[in-house]
Design an enzyme around this catalytic site. Sequence first.
Site, PDB file in Angstrom:
ATOM      1  N   HIS A 122     -23.435  22.629 -12.865  1.00 43.34           N
ATOM      2  CA  HIS A 122     -23.318  23.169 -11.512  1.00 43.34           C
ATOM      3  C   HIS A 122     -24.089  24.480 -11.397  1.00 43.34           C
ATOM      4  O   HIS A 122     -23.612  25.525 -11.831  1.00 43.34           O
ATOM      5  CB  HIS A 122     -21.851  23.459 -11.198  1.00 43.34           C
ATOM      6  CG  HIS A 122     -21.031  22.261 -10.921  1.00 43.34           C
ATOM      7  ND1 HIS A 122     -19.827  22.344 -10.261  1.00 43.34           N
ATOM      8  CD2 HIS A 122     -21.205  20.957 -11.210  1.00 43.34           C
ATOM      9  CE1 HIS A 122     -19.306  21.122 -10.145  1.00 43.34           C
ATOM     10  NE2 HIS A 122     -20.114  20.277 -10.715  1.00 43.34           N
ATOM     11  N   ARG A 147     -26.689  20.027 -10.499  1.00 45.06           N
ATOM     12  CA  ARG A 147     -26.201  19.992  -9.130  1.00 45.06           C
ATOM     13  C   ARG A 147     -26.474  21.346  -8.507  1.00 45.06           C
ATOM     14  O   ARG A 147     -26.256  22.384  -9.157  1.00 45.06           O
ATOM     15  CB  ARG A 147     -24.687  19.722  -9.095  1.00 45.06           C
ATOM     16  CG  ARG A 147     -24.134  19.540  -7.700  1.00 45.06           C
ATOM     17  CD  ARG A 147     -22.627  19.453  -7.671  1.00 45.06           C
ATOM     18  NE  ARG A 147     -22.020  20.789  -7.613  1.00 45.06           N
ATOM     19  CZ  ARG A 147     -20.746  20.978  -7.268  1.00 45.06           C
ATOM     20  NH1 ARG A 147     -19.956  19.942  -7.009  1.00 45.06           N
ATOM     21  NH2 ARG A 147     -20.242  22.207  -7.201  1.00 45.06           N
ATOM     22  N   TYR A 159     -18.189  26.038  -0.188  1.00 41.74           N
ATOM     23  CA  TYR A 159     -17.813  25.225  -1.330  1.00 41.74           C
ATOM     24  C   TYR A 159     -18.906  25.236  -2.389  1.00 41.74           C
ATOM     25  O   TYR A 159     -20.099  25.099  -2.070  1.00 41.74           O
ATOM     26  CB  TYR A 159     -17.553  23.752  -0.921  1.00 41.74           C
ATOM     27  CG  TYR A 159     -17.573  22.926  -2.159  1.00 41.74           C
ATOM     28  CD1 TYR A 159     -18.689  22.171  -2.535  1.00 41.74           C
ATOM     29  CD2 TYR A 159     -16.525  23.033  -3.073  1.00 41.74           C
ATOM     30  CE1 TYR A 159     -18.744  21.527  -3.733  1.00 41.74           C
ATOM     31  CE2 TYR A 159     -16.585  22.390  -4.287  1.00 41.74           C
ATOM     32  CZ  TYR A 159     -17.695  21.640  -4.608  1.00 41.74           C
ATOM     33  OH  TYR A 159     -17.748  21.015  -5.824  1.00 41.74           O
ATOM     34  N   ASP A 221     -23.521  18.017  -3.538  1.00 38.15           N
ATOM     35  CA  ASP A 221     -22.200  17.546  -3.140  1.00 38.15           C
ATOM     36  C   ASP A 221     -21.928  17.945  -1.687  1.00 38.15           C
ATOM     37  O   ASP A 221     -21.835  19.129  -1.368  1.00 38.15           O
ATOM     38  CB  ASP A 221     -21.147  18.195  -4.061  1.00 38.15           C
ATOM     39  CG  ASP A 221     -19.787  17.540  -3.938  1.00 38.15           C
ATOM     40  OD1 ASP A 221     -18.953  17.742  -4.842  1.00 38.15           O
ATOM     41  OD2 ASP A 221     -19.553  16.818  -2.946  1.00 38.15           O
ATOM     42  N   HIS A 223     -19.276  17.227  -0.147  1.00 38.08           N
ATOM     43  CA  HIS A 223     -17.840  17.551  -0.195  1.00 38.08           C
ATOM     44  C   HIS A 223     -17.089  17.150   1.062  1.00 38.08           C
ATOM     45  O   HIS A 223     -16.324  17.942   1.639  1.00 38.08           O
ATOM     46  CB  HIS A 223     -17.651  19.036  -0.494  1.00 38.08           C
ATOM     47  CG  HIS A 223     -16.555  19.264  -1.508  1.00 38.08           C
ATOM     48  ND1 HIS A 223     -15.286  19.621  -1.152  1.00 38.08           N
ATOM     49  CD2 HIS A 223     -16.554  19.152  -2.837  1.00 38.08           C
ATOM     50  CE1 HIS A 223     -14.541  19.740  -2.228  1.00 38.08           C
ATOM     51  NE2 HIS A 223     -15.280  19.448  -3.281  1.00 38.08           N
ATOM     52  N   GLU A 247     -23.540  13.433  -2.853  1.00 36.63           N
ATOM     53  CA  GLU A 247     -22.155  13.081  -3.173  1.00 36.63           C
ATOM     54  C   GLU A 247     -21.218  13.373  -2.015  1.00 36.63           C
ATOM     55  O   GLU A 247     -21.387  14.361  -1.303  1.00 36.63           O
ATOM     56  CB  GLU A 247     -21.726  13.886  -4.397  1.00 36.63           C
ATOM     57  CG  GLU A 247     -20.275  13.786  -4.759  1.00 36.63           C
ATOM     58  CD  GLU A 247     -19.902  14.733  -5.879  1.00 36.63           C
ATOM     59  OE1 GLU A 247     -20.801  15.320  -6.484  1.00 36.63           O
ATOM     60  OE2 GLU A 247     -18.698  14.902  -6.119  1.00 36.63           O
ATOM     61  N   GLU A 273     -14.416  10.741  -6.038  1.00 36.53           N
ATOM     62  CA  GLU A 273     -13.592  11.614  -6.895  1.00 36.53           C
ATOM     63  C   GLU A 273     -12.173  11.757  -6.369  1.00 36.53           C
ATOM     64  O   GLU A 273     -11.263  12.064  -7.128  1.00 36.53           O
ATOM     65  CB  GLU A 273     -14.235  12.981  -7.058  1.00 36.53           C
ATOM     66  CG  GLU A 273     -14.225  13.836  -5.834  1.00 36.53           C
ATOM     67  CD  GLU A 273     -14.844  15.197  -6.081  1.00 36.53           C
ATOM     68  OE1 GLU A 273     -15.984  15.265  -6.575  1.00 36.53           O
ATOM     69  OE2 GLU A 273     -14.175  16.195  -5.778  1.00 36.53           O
ATOM     70  N   ARG A 294     -17.673   7.857  -8.619  1.00 36.83           N
ATOM     71  CA  ARG A 294     -17.381   9.240  -8.987  1.00 36.83           C
ATOM     72  C   ARG A 294     -16.001   9.437  -9.603  1.00 36.83           C
ATOM     73  O   ARG A 294     -15.653  10.537  -9.993  1.00 36.83           O
ATOM     74  CB  ARG A 294     -17.478  10.138  -7.746  1.00 36.83           C
ATOM     75  CG  ARG A 294     -18.879  10.498  -7.408  1.00 36.83           C
ATOM     76  CD  ARG A 294     -19.473  11.489  -8.395  1.00 36.83           C
ATOM     77  NE  ARG A 294     -18.942  12.847  -8.242  1.00 36.83           N
ATOM     78  CZ  ARG A 294     -18.711  13.671  -9.257  1.00 36.83           C
ATOM     79  NH1 ARG A 294     -18.897  13.270 -10.508  1.00 36.83           N
ATOM     80  NH2 ARG A 294     -18.269  14.889  -9.058  1.00 36.83           N
ATOM     81  N   ASP A 327     -11.136  21.137 -13.576  1.00 29.60           N
ATOM     82  CA  ASP A 327      -9.760  20.690 -13.357  1.00 29.60           C
ATOM     83  C   ASP A 327      -9.523  19.277 -13.875  1.00 29.60           C
ATOM     84  O   ASP A 327      -8.443  18.711 -13.665  1.00 29.60           O
ATOM     85  CB  ASP A 327      -9.332  20.819 -11.890  1.00 29.60           C
ATOM     86  CG  ASP A 327     -10.312  20.225 -10.905  1.00 29.60           C
ATOM     87  OD1 ASP A 327     -11.348  20.870 -10.662  1.00 29.60           O
ATOM     88  OD2 ASP A 327     -10.029  19.134 -10.375  1.00 29.60           O
ATOM     89  N   GLU A 350     -20.633  14.399 -15.030  1.00 34.37           N
ATOM     90  CA  GLU A 350     -20.469  15.792 -14.599  1.00 34.37           C
ATOM     91  C   GLU A 350     -19.851  16.574 -15.748  1.00 34.37           C
ATOM     92  O   GLU A 350     -18.906  16.105 -16.390  1.00 34.37           O
ATOM     93  CB  GLU A 350     -19.562  15.864 -13.380  1.00 34.37           C
ATOM     94  CG  GLU A 350     -19.318  17.279 -12.877  1.00 34.37           C
ATOM     95  CD  GLU A 350     -18.497  17.305 -11.609  1.00 34.37           C
ATOM     96  OE1 GLU A 350     -17.970  16.269 -11.200  1.00 34.37           O
ATOM     97  OE2 GLU A 350     -18.402  18.390 -11.008  1.00 34.37           O
ATOM     98  N   TRP A 413     -12.146  20.132   3.264  1.00 28.40           N
ATOM     99  CA  TRP A 413     -12.675  21.172   2.374  1.00 28.40           C
ATOM    100  C   TRP A 413     -13.613  20.565   1.349  1.00 28.40           C
ATOM    101  O   TRP A 413     -13.389  19.454   0.877  1.00 28.40           O
ATOM    102  CB  TRP A 413     -11.541  21.879   1.620  1.00 28.40           C
ATOM    103  CG  TRP A 413     -12.093  22.871   0.651  1.00 28.40           C
ATOM    104  CD1 TRP A 413     -12.676  24.093   0.950  1.00 28.40           C
ATOM    105  CD2 TRP A 413     -12.211  22.723  -0.775  1.00 28.40           C
ATOM    106  NE1 TRP A 413     -13.112  24.699  -0.177  1.00 28.40           N
ATOM    107  CE2 TRP A 413     -12.849  23.895  -1.266  1.00 28.40           C
ATOM    108  CE3 TRP A 413     -11.843  21.716  -1.662  1.00 28.40           C
ATOM    109  CZ2 TRP A 413     -13.113  24.084  -2.631  1.00 28.40           C
ATOM    110  CZ3 TRP A 413     -12.103  21.911  -3.012  1.00 28.40           C
ATOM    111  CH2 TRP A 413     -12.718  23.090  -3.472  1.00 28.40           C
TER     112      TRP A 413
HETATM  113  C1  CS2 Z   1     -16.209  18.845  -6.894  1.00 27.23           C
HETATM  114  C2  CS2 Z   1     -14.947  19.290  -7.551  1.00 27.23           C
HETATM  115  O1  CS2 Z   1     -17.054  18.697  -9.070  1.00 27.23           O
HETATM  116  C3  CS2 Z   1     -17.107  18.215  -7.930  1.00 27.23           C
HETATM  117  O2  CS2 Z   1     -17.839  17.291  -7.585  1.00 27.23           O
HETATM  118  O3  CS2 Z   1     -16.032  17.993  -5.818  1.00 27.23           O
HETATM  119  O4  CS2 Z   1     -15.193  20.529  -8.111  1.00 27.23           O
HETATM  120  C4  CS2 Z   1     -13.753  19.408  -6.652  1.00 27.23           C
HETATM  121  O5  CS2 Z   1     -14.010  20.356  -5.653  1.00 27.23           O
HETATM  122  C5  CS2 Z   1     -12.575  19.832  -7.486  1.00 27.23           C
HETATM  123  O6  CS2 Z   1     -12.432  18.924  -8.541  1.00 27.23           O
HETATM  124  C6  CS2 Z   1     -11.307  19.860  -6.669  1.00 27.23           C
HETATM  125  O7  CS2 Z   1     -10.226  20.147  -7.531  1.00 27.23           O
HETATM  126 MG    MG Z   2     -17.472  16.479  -5.735  1.00 31.63          MG
END
Ligand code: CS2
Ligand code: MG
Length: 413
Positions: A122, A147, A159, A221, A223, A247, A273, A294, A327, A350, A413
Amino acid sequence: MKIVSAEVIVTSPGRNFVTLRITTEDGVVGLGDATLNGRELAVQSYLDSHVVPLLLGRDASRIEDTWQYLYRGAYWRRGPVTMAAIAAVDTALWDIKARYAGMPLYQLLGGASRAGALAYGHASGRDVPELLDSIRAHRELGYRAIRIQTGIPGFDSVYGVAASSAGGGERYDYEPARRTTGDRPRPTVETWDTRAYLRHLPSVFEAVRAEFGPELPLLHDGHHRMTPIEAARLGKALEPYDLFWLEDATPAEDQAALRWIRQHTTTPLAIGEVFNSVYDYTMLLSERLIDYVRSAVTHTGGVTAMKKLLDLAAVYGVRSGMHGPTDISPVGMAAALHLDLAVHNFGIQEYMRHSERTLEVFRTSYRFEQGLLHPSDAPGLGVDLDVEAARHFPYEQAYLPVNTLLDGTVHDW
Ligand code: CS2
Ligand code: MG
C-alpha cells in the site's frame, strides 16, 4: 485426535486480533484467525457462547464435517460474525491436520504451483509528491506490485492515505480502525465527494506512470463509494494507465451493478473483501463480471470454504486476490499464503506488513523476498501464538471511520 480445549484469545499488540487456539488430546495446537475489524467482541462472544462448547470432544480430523455442522447446524446462515467464527475453527483444524502430518499446509492442498506468491503493498500520499515517495519506499522494500491511494485536494483525510505516508514501512502503514477514547467514544467521521475524486484521480495515475513507467503493476481501491455509472466512468478514464485492478468500485452486495461497469470499461475488477460466502459471488463469477476474488480466509469460512470458492472461480477464469490488510492477523495471512502457493488460479496477494509489536505475539515463519511471499515449510500454518505475550495487550475498543457526503448524508466508507 479429540479436541480437549478451545480458547478464544483477544489481544491488541498494535491493533485488535481474535484468535482461536484449539488443542487435541495429544497436545497438538492449531490456530485460527477470527478478527473482524471493529466487531471483534461479537465474534469472541459467538465463539465462546455457541461454538467452543460444541467443539470439545469432537474429532479434530473431521474438518469438512465440523464445517458443515457449524454452518448448517446453526440454522442462521452466513454473515460476517458467523463466517469468521467458522473460519477460525476450520483454519485451526487444518493447522492441526498438517502438524500431525508433519507438513506445511500447502502440501495438503495439492502442493506448490509456484515458487512464491506475488505480493502488493500500500503506497499512499496526501498529494502526488508524497505518493511518489511512498511508491519509491515500497519498491525499496521489495514490492513488485503497488496499490496507490491518494488524498483529494480540499479533504483532510481520505480512505487509504496514512497520516504521513511519505516513507512506507510500518510507521506509515495505514491503520483504518481508530481507538475510541473517553471523550470520543464513537467512530471518527470522514467526508467524501465522489465528483472531486473522479476529477482528481486520473491525473494522479498520469503522474505515477510518468515517474515509474508502464510496467509497474498498479492497483487502486475505490472502497465501495461509487455508483455503477461513476465506476464505469473511472474505469474508462484509467484505461490508459493499465491498472492491474480497480477494487470495490461499487458496494459489493449489488452484484448486478458490475454488469454496468463491465459494459463500459476493460479495467480489471476485483471485489469481495466484505463478502463472507461463495453465494455472494455466484452472479459475479458465472457472468464473468469480475477478474479477482478479494475474500480473505478469515472472513469467508476458512481454508475449506476459500478453496471451494477459488475452485469455482477457476471454472470462470477468475483469479485470487486475497485480502491481506493488517486487520487480517498473521494466522489469517499464513492461511492465505498456503492457498496462494497451491491453487492454480492465483492472482496476487495483498500484504500490509504487520507491526513489530504484532509480531511479538504472533511468531511467523512466512517470508517476503524479492516481491514474493512464501508460507515456509514449517509444519501446519507455520505460525505460533505466544499466549503469555498476548495477555500483555488487552483489547482496546476501536472502530472503522464512518463516511459522510458533504451534506452530512452517511455514505459508504
Ligand atoms: C482495504 C482494507 O486493504 C484493503 O483493500 O479495503 O484495508 C479495509 O479498509 C480494512 O480491511 C477494513 O478493516
Ligand atoms: Mg479493499
